[in-house]
Design a protein around this motif. Sequence first.
Motif, PDB file in Angstrom:
ATOM      1  N   MET A   1       0.849  -1.172   0.000  1.00 31.16           N
ATOM      2  CA  MET A   1       0.000   0.000   0.000  1.00 31.16           C
ATOM      3  C   MET A   1       0.893   1.233   0.000  1.00 31.16           C
ATOM      4  N   LYS A   2       0.577   2.169  -0.880  1.00 36.03           N
ATOM      5  CA  LYS A   2       1.321   3.424  -0.975  1.00 36.03           C
ATOM      6  C   LYS A   2       0.346   4.592  -0.915  1.00 36.03           C
ATOM      7  N   TYR A   3       0.811   5.700  -0.329  1.00 34.45           N
ATOM      8  CA  TYR A   3       0.038   6.928  -0.365  1.00 34.45           C
ATOM      9  C   TYR A   3       0.951   8.112  -0.090  1.00 34.45           C
ATOM     10  N   THR A   4       0.443   9.302  -0.454  1.00 39.59           N
ATOM     11  CA  THR A   4       1.174  10.553  -0.267  1.00 39.59           C
ATOM     12  C   THR A   4       0.272  11.534   0.470  1.00 39.59           C
ATOM     13  N   LEU A   5       0.849  12.225   1.441  1.00 42.81           N
ATOM     14  CA  LEU A   5       0.147  13.268   2.185  1.00 42.81           C
ATOM     15  C   LEU A   5       0.976  14.540   2.123  1.00 42.81           C
ATOM     16  N   GLU A   6       0.305  15.686   2.234  1.00 47.78           N
ATOM     17  CA  GLU A   6       1.020  16.966   2.231  1.00 47.78           C
ATOM     18  C   GLU A   6       0.431  17.896   3.279  1.00 47.78           C
ATOM     19  N   VAL A   7       1.294  18.734   3.818  1.00 45.14           N
ATOM     20  CA  VAL A   7       0.859  19.761   4.761  1.00 45.14           C
ATOM     21  C   VAL A   7       1.790  20.961   4.612  1.00 45.14           C
ATOM     22  N   THR A   8       1.242  22.149   4.788  1.00 40.46           N
ATOM     23  CA  THR A   8       2.046  23.362   4.771  1.00 40.46           C
ATOM     24  C   THR A   8       2.350  23.749   6.213  1.00 40.46           C
ATOM     25  N   LEU A   9       3.623  24.002   6.480  1.00 38.68           N
ATOM     26  CA  LEU A   9       4.081  24.373   7.808  1.00 38.68           C
ATOM     27  C   LEU A   9       4.508  25.836   7.808  1.00 38.68           C
ATOM     28  N   ASP A  10       4.058  26.569   8.790  1.00 34.64           N
ATOM     29  CA  ASP A  10       4.401  27.985   8.904  1.00 34.64           C
ATOM     30  C   ASP A  10       5.671  28.133   9.737  1.00 34.64           C
ATOM     31  N   LYS A  11       6.789  27.733   9.125  1.00 33.16           N
ATOM     32  CA  LYS A  11       8.089  27.789   9.792  1.00 33.16           C
ATOM     33  C   LYS A  11       9.172  27.689   8.721  1.00 33.16           C
ATOM     34  N   ASN A  12      10.343  28.155   9.067  1.00 30.78           N
ATOM     35  CA  ASN A  12      11.510  28.113   8.192  1.00 30.78           C
ATOM     36  C   ASN A  12      11.929  26.666   7.918  1.00 30.78           C
ATOM     37  N   ILE A  13      12.289  26.371   6.672  1.00 30.49           N
ATOM     38  CA  ILE A  13      12.638  25.016   6.259  1.00 30.49           C
ATOM     39  C   ILE A  13      13.795  24.430   7.085  1.00 30.49           C
ATOM     40  N   ASP A  14      14.799  25.250   7.414  1.00 30.77           N
ATOM     41  CA  ASP A  14      15.937  24.748   8.191  1.00 30.77           C
ATOM     42  C   ASP A  14      15.515  24.349   9.601  1.00 30.77           C
ATOM     43  N   GLN A  15      14.661  25.155  10.229  1.00 33.47           N
ATOM     44  CA  GLN A  15      14.173  24.842  11.575  1.00 33.47           C
ATOM     45  C   GLN A  15      13.338  23.564  11.559  1.00 33.47           C
ATOM     46  N   ILE A  16      12.520  23.427  10.536  1.00 33.55           N
ATOM     47  CA  ILE A  16      11.684  22.231  10.402  1.00 33.55           C
ATOM     48  C   ILE A  16      12.552  20.989  10.278  1.00 33.55           C
ATOM     49  N   PHE A  17      13.516  21.050   9.391  1.00 35.89           N
ATOM     50  CA  PHE A  17      14.337  19.870   9.130  1.00 35.89           C
ATOM     51  C   PHE A  17      15.100  19.430  10.374  1.00 35.89           C
ATOM     52  N   GLU A  18      15.732  20.382  11.051  1.00 29.76           N
ATOM     53  CA  GLU A  18      16.496  20.042  12.251  1.00 29.76           C
ATOM     54  C   GLU A  18      15.604  19.468  13.341  1.00 29.76           C
ATOM     55  N   ALA A  19      14.395  19.998  13.475  1.00 32.96           N
ATOM     56  CA  ALA A  19      13.479  19.531  14.515  1.00 32.96           C
ATOM     57  C   ALA A  19      12.939  18.136  14.223  1.00 32.96           C
ATOM     58  N   ILE A  20      12.632  17.864  12.953  1.00 27.76           N
ATOM     59  CA  ILE A  20      11.962  16.598  12.633  1.00 27.76           C
ATOM     60  C   ILE A  20      12.920  15.403  12.661  1.00 27.76           C
ATOM     61  N   ILE A  21      14.185  15.620  12.382  1.00 29.80           N
ATOM     62  CA  ILE A  21      15.124  14.482  12.392  1.00 29.80           C
ATOM     63  C   ILE A  21      15.735  14.232  13.766  1.00 29.80           C
ATOM     64  N   ASN A  22      15.508  15.113  14.721  1.00 28.85           N
ATOM     65  CA  ASN A  22      16.099  14.973  16.051  1.00 28.85           C
ATOM     66  C   ASN A  22      15.210  14.102  16.945  1.00 28.85           C
ATOM     67  N   PRO A  23      15.663  12.894  17.294  1.00 29.87           N
ATOM     68  CA  PRO A  23      14.825  12.014  18.116  1.00 29.87           C
ATOM     69  C   PRO A  23      14.543  12.571  19.512  1.00 29.87           C
ATOM     70  N   GLU A  24      15.324  13.548  19.949  1.00 31.21           N
ATOM     71  CA  GLU A  24      15.054  14.186  21.243  1.00 31.21           C
ATOM     72  C   GLU A  24      13.724  14.943  21.208  1.00 31.21           C
ATOM     73  N   ASN A  25      13.234  15.258  20.026  1.00 27.97           N
ATOM     74  CA  ASN A  25      11.964  15.984  19.875  1.00 27.97           C
ATOM     75  C   ASN A  25      10.755  15.073  19.696  1.00 27.97           C
ATOM     76  N   PHE A  26      10.967  13.793  19.451  1.00 27.33           N
ATOM     77  CA  PHE A  26       9.852  12.913  19.095  1.00 27.33           C
ATOM     78  C   PHE A  26       8.718  12.943  20.115  1.00 27.33           C
ATOM     79  N   ASN A  27       9.061  12.982  21.415  1.00 29.00           N
ATOM     80  CA  ASN A  27       8.011  12.971  22.430  1.00 29.00           C
ATOM     81  C   ASN A  27       7.221  14.278  22.459  1.00 29.00           C
ATOM     82  N   LYS A  28       7.692  15.303  21.775  1.00 29.94           N
ATOM     83  CA  LYS A  28       6.997  16.588  21.735  1.00 29.94           C
ATOM     84  C   LYS A  28       5.890  16.613  20.688  1.00 29.94           C
ATOM     85  N   TRP A  29       5.915  15.652  19.760  1.00 31.04           N
ATOM     86  CA  TRP A  29       4.882  15.642  18.719  1.00 31.04           C
ATOM     87  C   TRP A  29       4.299  14.264  18.428  1.00 31.04           C
ATOM     88  N   GLN A  30       4.862  13.223  19.060  1.00 30.29           N
ATOM     89  CA  GLN A  30       4.300  11.880  18.918  1.00 30.29           C
ATOM     90  C   GLN A  30       3.840  11.430  20.310  1.00 30.29           C
TER      91      GLN A  30
END
Length: 144
Positions: A1-30
Motif C-alpha cells: 500500500m502506498k500513499y502521499t500526504l502533504e501539509v504546509t508548515l508555517d516555519k523556516n525550512i531549516d528549523q523544520i528539518f532540524e526539529a523533525i530528524i532529532n529524536p530528542e523531539n519525538f516525544n513533543k509531537w508523537q
Amino acid sequence: MKYTLEVTLDKNIDQIFEAIINPENFNKWQKTFVDFEMVSGVSGEEGSVTTLNYKSRKNILSMKETLLSIEKPTKYSVTYETGTVWNQVDNRFHKLSEYKTQWTFETEFKCQGWLKVMAKIMPFIFKSESKKAMKGFKEFIEAS
C-alpha cells in the motif's frame, strides 16, 4: 500500500528539518513515543539504525528505524520495521517562502498476516495515523 500526504508548515525550512530528524523531539509531537536507543551509526547520518519505542495499549512497541538517505534541508528517507510490518517513508520539504514550507510525506507499507488484510480493506487506518503524526508535528513546530 502506498500513499502521499502533504501539509504546509508555517516555519523556516531549516528549523523544520532540524526539529523533525532529532529524536530528542519525538516525544513533543508523537503522543505515544517513549524513548529511543541508537543501535549503530551516528544519529542523523545515512545508515544509522535506531530502536524507537512506543506505548501500544498495554505493551511497548519497538521498531527499527534505518536512515536511508538525507539531503539537508530538503529530504530524508527512512524505513521502519517491526514484526510483520515494513514501512518506507520519504519526507520532502519545499521552501514556499522564508517562513512557509511544504512537507510531502510519501509512504509505502508492506505487511504480513492480519495486517496485510487490514491494509487492503481499511487503508484509511494507516493514513489516519500518518495524518495524526503530521498534525502533531505541525502543532509542535509552529508553536516553537
